[in-house]
Write an enzyme that holds these catalytic residues in place. Sequence first.
Site, PDB file in Angstrom:
ATOM      1  NE  ARG A  73      -2.285   1.573   3.372  1.00 34.10           N
ATOM      2  CZ  ARG A  73      -2.790   1.408   4.516  1.00 34.10           C
ATOM      3  NH1 ARG A  73      -3.703   0.505   4.851  1.00 34.10           N
ATOM      4  NH2 ARG A  73      -2.224   1.670   5.696  1.00 34.10           N
ATOM      5  CG  HIS A  77      -6.965   2.377   5.172  1.00 35.11           C
ATOM      6  ND1 HIS A  77      -7.246   1.012   4.609  1.00 35.11           N
ATOM      7  CD2 HIS A  77      -8.179   2.703   5.777  1.00 35.11           C
ATOM      8  CE1 HIS A  77      -8.587   0.853   4.772  1.00 35.11           C
ATOM      9  NE2 HIS A  77      -9.226   1.658   5.574  1.00 35.11           N
ATOM     10  CE1 TYR A  86       0.119   2.556   8.085  1.00 39.01           C
ATOM     11  CE2 TYR A  86      -0.569   4.380   9.388  1.00 39.01           C
ATOM     12  CZ  TYR A  86      -0.686   3.627   8.248  1.00 39.01           C
ATOM     13  OH  TYR A  86      -1.857   3.744   7.564  1.00 39.01           O
TER      14      TYR A  86
END
Length: 163
Positions: A73, A77, A86
């Site tokens: 990814r 999100h 993160y």
Amino acid sequence: MILFCNNNGWAISTPLSAQTAAEALADKAVGYGMPGVRVDGGDVLAVYEATREAVDRARAGEGPTFIEAVSYRAAPHATADDPTAYIDLERVEEEKRNECLGRYERYLRRASVLSDEVAEQIKQEALDELRAGITAAEAEPAADPELIFTNAYVDPPRSLRDG
């Protein structure tokens, strides 16, 4: 039935390693009595082959297949997500250079299957279809809110019934 999981390694900001001890999500398929296949989600041909085999199994009446397509990814999100907390930003840039469409395009060019003219034609056709799809979607009437009671709930929660 084909269960296709695009595994990007995260559930919002929770890494997969915090969600399961399984080496691969495809390993979990055996617990449901079906084959599980893990493929490189950035490899168009690997995804096609795994999906074709699963379709053949399903059409032959041999039951479901779980396909885990492992990807990275490289974007948040959601708009409320701040992935800089993160993820490794250097890896994001590396993965963006290796995303599936560019990777497949480079493969087709090396194989002398894709020229600049054909690539431009394909991109234009895709844009035309995208625009036509947006126009068609925008022309659809608004959904009837009552459909949630018909199609989603047997017994709607009081907050929705009374609200």
